[in-house]
Scaffold this motif. Structure first.
Motif, short mmCIF file in Angstrom:
data_model
loop_
_atom_site.label_atom_id
_atom_site.label_comp_id
_atom_site.label_asym_id
_atom_site.label_seq_id
_atom_site.Cartn_x
_atom_site.Cartn_y
_atom_site.Cartn_z
N ASP A 550 0.82 -1.22 0.00
CA ASP A 550 0.00 0.00 0.00
C ASP A 550 0.85 1.27 0.00
O ASP A 550 0.33 2.35 -0.27
CB ASP A 550 -0.92 -0.02 1.23
CG ASP A 550 -1.92 1.10 1.23
OD1 ASP A 550 -1.99 1.84 2.22
OD2 ASP A 550 -2.64 1.26 0.21
N ASP A 551 2.13 1.14 0.28
CA ASP A 551 3.01 2.30 0.37
C ASP A 551 3.89 2.49 -0.87
O ASP A 551 4.84 3.29 -0.84
CB ASP A 551 3.91 2.20 1.61
CG ASP A 551 3.11 2.30 2.90
OD1 ASP A 551 2.08 3.00 2.90
OD2 ASP A 551 3.51 1.66 3.89
N ASP A 552 3.60 1.78 -1.93
CA ASP A 552 4.38 1.90 -3.17
C ASP A 552 3.78 3.00 -4.04
O ASP A 552 2.80 2.79 -4.76
CB ASP A 552 4.38 0.56 -3.92
CG ASP A 552 5.36 0.55 -5.10
OD1 ASP A 552 5.58 1.61 -5.69
OD2 ASP A 552 5.88 -0.53 -5.42
N ALA A 553 4.36 4.19 -3.95
CA ALA A 553 3.82 5.34 -4.69
C ALA A 553 3.86 5.11 -6.19
O ALA A 553 2.96 5.55 -6.92
CB ALA A 553 4.60 6.60 -4.32
N ASP A 554 4.91 4.45 -6.67
CA ASP A 554 5.02 4.21 -8.11
C ASP A 554 3.89 3.31 -8.60
O ASP A 554 3.32 3.53 -9.68
CB ASP A 554 6.37 3.57 -8.44
CG ASP A 554 7.53 4.55 -8.25
OD1 ASP A 554 7.28 5.77 -8.28
OD2 ASP A 554 8.67 4.08 -8.08
N ARG A 590 4.19 10.86 -1.61
CA ARG A 590 5.31 11.66 -2.13
C ARG A 590 5.25 13.05 -1.51
O ARG A 590 4.63 13.97 -2.04
CB ARG A 590 5.23 11.76 -3.66
CG ARG A 590 5.49 10.44 -4.38
CD ARG A 590 5.16 10.53 -5.86
NE ARG A 590 5.58 9.33 -6.59
CZ ARG A 590 5.27 9.07 -7.86
NH1 ARG A 590 4.52 9.93 -8.54
NH2 ARG A 590 5.70 7.96 -8.44
N PRO A 591 5.89 13.23 -0.35
CA PRO A 591 5.82 14.52 0.35
C PRO A 591 6.50 15.63 -0.45
O PRO A 591 7.08 15.40 -1.52
CB PRO A 591 6.56 14.24 1.66
CG PRO A 591 7.45 13.07 1.34
CD PRO A 591 6.71 12.24 0.34
N ASP A 592 6.42 16.85 0.06
CA ASP A 592 6.95 18.02 -0.65
C ASP A 592 8.39 17.82 -1.10
O ASP A 592 8.79 18.32 -2.17
CB ASP A 592 6.86 19.26 0.24
CG ASP A 592 5.41 19.65 0.52
OD1 ASP A 592 4.52 18.98 -0.03
OD2 ASP A 592 5.18 20.60 1.28
N SER A 593 9.16 17.11 -0.31
CA SER A 593 10.58 16.95 -0.63
C SER A 593 10.84 15.87 -1.69
O SER A 593 11.96 15.77 -2.19
CB SER A 593 11.35 16.59 0.64
OG SER A 593 10.82 15.39 1.22
N ASP A 596 9.28 13.49 -7.17
CA ASP A 596 8.11 13.35 -8.04
C ASP A 596 6.86 14.00 -7.47
O ASP A 596 5.75 13.75 -7.96
CB ASP A 596 7.83 11.86 -8.30
CG ASP A 596 8.85 11.23 -9.22
OD1 ASP A 596 9.36 11.94 -10.10
OD2 ASP A 596 9.14 10.02 -9.06
N HIS A 597 7.03 14.83 -6.43
CA HIS A 597 5.85 15.46 -5.80
C HIS A 597 5.11 16.35 -6.80
O HIS A 597 3.88 16.29 -6.89
CB HIS A 597 6.31 16.29 -4.59
CG HIS A 597 5.18 16.99 -3.89
ND1 HIS A 597 4.25 16.32 -3.14
CD2 HIS A 597 4.83 18.32 -3.85
CE1 HIS A 597 3.38 17.19 -2.65
NE2 HIS A 597 3.70 18.40 -3.07
N THR A 598 5.84 17.14 -7.55
CA THR A 598 5.19 18.05 -8.51
C THR A 598 4.48 17.26 -9.61
O THR A 598 3.37 17.62 -10.02
CB THR A 598 6.24 18.98 -9.14
OG1 THR A 598 6.95 19.65 -8.10
CG2 THR A 598 5.58 20.02 -10.03
N GLU A 599 5.11 16.19 -10.07
CA GLU A 599 4.47 15.36 -11.10
C GLU A 599 3.15 14.78 -10.57
O GLU A 599 2.15 14.73 -11.30
CB GLU A 599 5.41 14.22 -11.50
CG GLU A 599 4.80 13.26 -12.54
CD GLU A 599 5.61 11.99 -12.70
OE1 GLU A 599 4.99 10.96 -13.02
OE2 GLU A 599 6.83 12.03 -12.51
#
Length: 918
Positions: A550-554, A590-593, A596-599
């Motif tokens: 569940d924690d795999d952002a990709d 994907r936190p601010d840092s 890929d946060h902006t994407e």
């Protein structure tokens, strides 16, 4: 065969002829063998419902007449469940086959289509074409060699159009596709079919659907050359004849049988639905209970509810199921069995199905025998000892009944549980898989083949997505026990089952260090890259991946892109909503840092914007604007994606401006478009788009404040954009229309007739670039007609006004209800007709204008934001007619409309000054 020549021999010619014939026969055999590799339509023997002679004769005559005299590509027959669409489609197939004009017929209800994409159905149609017209086979073989990984449009051209064109048939050949509504990819297919609009002399389609695709606003349907035909109920005379014929086949007991009064009552109750009538006969003829047929008949006749849709059918189904499965134990078995075959994707033997579904083997026969009373289709010959997917045996109305939330609990089917059961059994079978064979043949039993192919599908549809809930399932614990070797073996066999003609995957492609999540993601990616129609399998792999981790952002991001791509193809809001959920989860991970946060922000903004375009929900628009703002803030110049983020935010704010009318919003839009244009210096490929975007925003500014400087700059920008789109450019017509519209506004500002003449000339050129069925033709017709009306107003040129009316009429014809541009076309034509009446005083013209305004008022019901404008627009022509006729009915209506208009004005004033905050 050895090549040889015979010289000066008496039989030389004969030998050569025989040799050539043998070679041709060999070639034909090879081509036929290759054709047999295409997906085949299931055998329909015994599945077709009997067509009662002349039962649909008026419909058949009208449909055949429409086909012969029309140039429409598609003829869509639509009507409610059980009306007899499939039976009619089968009869039409026979009619056109007898006339030598059938290209192919596909009955989508005859097989499970969940895992079949549009390219597979196109190949199935091609197989049918080759089977009926052997001379088309060489072109079909060419398509097999050329179409791998190509678009759906390319498949339609190569697999269907070119083979049919090679036949040189004097009349168009007909492709019949039944039950489009039972296919999830119907919208994708229809959008691609528009490519063939101009080829109706070669091929035509006859489709059946529950819904009118135009009235239901199927995405992209406005681009398809289509004629829709509503299919009504069968006449009482035909239904009565059916009952009289088949009541004689019922095994009556003790001399009891149906009376004329019973038949009259059944005819009345049927509501003209053939499926209701045939189900009644099946129930009376089936020895499923101790009750004799006359008691069952008495119970049916006692019903006071005429069939008007699902309710009447539901009552019949409910009573039948109570008789078929009277005890609670029998009802439990029914739910398990019917739920399992609803979830089932391919036919299995009784033994294999028993193992997968967990239903005792000896009970399956009994359940099948009882349910045969409700089957509308029989299994293919020789497959009676198989278990088939439910859609291939039962009418859709029955399957919808047992899955409806309102169905009596005893017979309600939770398909989620059925998928869960099949998914768990499949997972438990993974450990029995053999090692992949190097010769690429499948050393798999039927059960193993099913397990390999469908376990992700069943698990994704039968388990919770929440990690807390997933971790408590047996599916989760079973997957944890899968060894590295089993994972690798399954992945290779899974790939082979879907892509048998593509390069082999090797064990090294799924490294020992790979997790199951990475393996699933790799498979989903490769399936996407293959260019085939494997979206369902991609989605299933990624859905299982996000359950495992569940924690795999990709994985979440890839799942979002998978749903978004499906939404783009199908135009369905639900797919975009699923994409939003996945992208939101990826953003949280994907936190601010994060790099890929902006994407992730942009991905979420894009799908929220697409949701807004579908549902008009301003909360979606506001959230999209917020995400785009943040993405832009995090991407200062010279960020490579800044130009894209600028345009995304400006586009969203532009729509927000149309909602709130706030000049500050429009000024921000202009500022964003200006910066985007600066980032697209010549010869940047996006410069024409940026020029037009800024030009349109400045044109809106002129309409808002009347400042001529904004209009002049807009004209200059559109001129530059047009210069960058020469005659061969595919979007030149749009640049022509943009520039012409601003020149029209310049004429309105200063009365410059030269500006108006140039606008008309540009509109004419734009229209010439958009022949029917070009999607922009309606817009171009409206623009040109409006400019000609301005010319009439300026110079009194009646020819210009008459041409405007003609153009508006054509534009309206291209916008049948519920086309989103129909209200604008109605208003424009009504306005032009009113001007025509003021010129010639013809009352019929005024009556037509009033009729159009009335339709517009219906499309803008109370509460609609344009209601007050439609009310006021109707008042003027009514006043004109009252002046001529003095009809008190017009006077009363005028008073009512004025009262409503005053109330709407007062309501607007009370809301004035309200600012919609972001």
């Amino acid at each position: 065969m050895r090549d040889f020549r015979v010289l000066n021999a008496p039989n030389a010619t004969h030998v050569n002829v025989v040799n050539e014939a043998a070679m041709q026969q060999n070639t034909d055999h090879i081509e036929r063998a290759r054709l047999d590799a295409l997906p085949r339509h299931p055998d329909m023997s015994g599945k077709r419902v009997e067509y009662l002679p002349n039962s649909r004769q008026p419909d058949v005559e009208e449909l055949c007449g429409q086909e012969s005299r029309s140039t429409h590509l598609v003829l869509c027959v639509h009507g409610p469940a059980g009306i007899g669409k499939s039976t009619l489609a089968g009869h039409l197939s026979d009619v056109f086959r007898s006339a030598g004009r059938l290209a192919a017929s596909v009955f989508l209800g005859a097989f499970a289509t969940d895992a079949l994409g549009p390219e597979t159905i196109v190949k199935m149609i091609a197989y049918e074409i080759g089977s009926i017209h052997a001379r088309a086979i060489p072109k079909i073989i060419e398509a097999m060699d050329q179409c791998h990984g190509r678009s759906l449009e390319n498949h339609l051209e190569k697999y269907i159009l070119e083979p049919l064109r090679s036949l040189n048939h004097p009349q168009p050949l007909i492709i019949i596709i039944d039950a489009m509504d039972e296919w999830r990819d119907n919208a994708t297919f229809m959008q691609a079919v528009a490519l063939l609009n101009s080829e109706s002399s070669v091929v035509k389609f006859i489709l059946t659907d529950r819904l009118n695709p135009c009235a239901s606003r199927m995405p992209g349907i406005d681009r398809v050359s289509i004629y829709t035909y509503p299919l009504g109920p069968i006449s009482n005379e035909v239904i009565k004849s059916y009952f009289e014929k088949y009541m004689r086949t019922v095994p009556w007991v003790g001399g009891r049988k149906a009376s004329p009064a019973d038949i009259e009552k059944l005819t009345e109750l049927s509501g003209g639905l053939p499926v209701w009538a045939s189900t009644v006969i099946a129930l009376l003829s089936h020895p499923f209970s101790e009750s004799p047929p006359h008691e069952i008949l008495a119970e049916i006749v006692a019903s006071r509810r005429q069939v008007g849709g699902a309710d009447g059918l539901g009552e019949l189904y409910c009573n039948a199921l109570k008789r078929l499965f009277p005890s609670s134990e029998a009802q439990t078995l029914f739910r398990r069995y019917i739920g399992a075959i609803i979830a089932l994707q391919e036919s299995l033997s009784l033994l294999d199905f028993s193992m997968l579904a967990g239903i005792p083997f000896h009970l399956i026969d009994r359940i099948q025998f009882s349910l045969s009373a409700l089957q509308t289709r029989s299994p293919p010959p020789g497959s009676e000892k198989m278990v088939h997917p439910a859609t291939t045996l039962f009418h859709l109305s029955f399957l919808e009944y047992v899955q409806a939330t309102t169905t009596e609990t005893s017979f309600a089917i939770p398909t989620y549980d059925s998928h869960s059961t099949l998914g768990l059994t499949c997972l438990e079978q993974l450990s029995s898989l053999p090692a992949p064979s190097p010769n690429r043949k499948f050393p798999l039993r039927a059960t193993q083949h099913y397990v390999v192919k469908y376990w992700p599908y069943h698990v994704s549809n039968g388990t919770p997505r929440s990690n807390d809930q997933w971790s408590q399932t047996n599916h989760c614990s079973t997957l944890r026990t899968v060894s590295t070797g089993t994972r690798q073996q399954w992945a290779i066999l899974f790939w082979r089952s879907l892509m048998p003609e593509v390069d082999e995957l090797r064990l090294e492609d799924f490294g020992e260090e790979d997790s199951m999540v990475l393996t699933l993601r790799k498979l989903a990616y490769w399936l996407g890259e293959s260019g085939g129609d494997h979206w369902g399998f991609q989605m299933a792999c990624l859905e299982v991946a996000v359950r495992i981790d569940d924690d795999d952002a990709d994985a979440w991001s890839e799942l979002g892109w998978c749903y978004k791509a499906r939404g783009d193809a199908m135009g369905t809001l639900q797919m975009y909503k699923e994409a939003v959920v996945a992208f939101r989860r990826a953003l949280r991970l994907r936190p601010d840092s994060h790099h890929d946060h902006t994407e992730s922000l942009d991905n979420l903004a894009t799908t929220l914007w697409l949701c807004y375009r579908q549902n008009g929900n301003h909360d979606c628009l506001k959230e999209a604007i917020s995400c785009s703002h943040t993405a832009l803030t995090l991407s200062p110049a010279p960020h490579p994606d800044r130009e894209r983020y600028l345009n995304a935010l400006a586009n969203a704010l532009s729509h927000f401006y149309t909602h709130n009318g706030d000049p500050e919003t429009l000024n921000e839009v202009i500022s964003l478009y200006r910066e985007a244009l600066e980032l697209c210096p010549p010869p940047h490929p996006d410069r024409p788009i940026s020029l037009n975007n800024l030009g349109d925003a400045l044109h809106d500014l002129y309409k808002c404040n009347g400042a001529i400087e904004g209009l002049n700059e807009a004209i200059s920008l559109h001129c530059e954009a047009l210069a960058l789109r020469p005659a061969s450019h595919p979007h030149r017509s749009r640049s022509l229309s943009h520039l012409a519209s601003t020149l029209g506004s310049l004429h309105e500002h200063n009365g410059d007739i030269d500006a108006l003449n140039e606008a008309i000339s540009l509109h004419h050129e734009a229209l010439a670039l958009c022949p029917a069925p070009h999607p922009d033709r309606s817009m171009c017709l409206n623009y040109l007609a409006t400019a000609l009306q301005s010319l009439h107003s300026h110079s009194g040129d009646i020819d210009a006004l008459n041409e405007a009316v003609s153009l508006h009429c054509e534009a309206l014809a291209l916008c049948p209800a519920p086309h989103p541009e129909r209200p604008m076309s109605l208003h424009n034509l009504a306005k032009a007709l009113l001007s025509q009446f003021e010129w010639n005083g013809t009352l019929e013209v005024l009556n037509e204008a009033i009729s159009l305004h009335r339709e517009l008022l219906v499309l803008h019901p109370p509460g609609h934001r344009f209601r007050k404008y439609s009310v006021k627009s109707l008042v003027k022509p009514l006043e004109k007619r009252f002046e001529v006729t003095g009809d008190d009915r017009d006077r009363c209506e005028i008073e009512e409309l004025k009262a409503e208009s005053e109330a709407l004005d007062a309501e607007s004033e009370s809301e004035s000054g309200h600012i919609y905050a972001l």
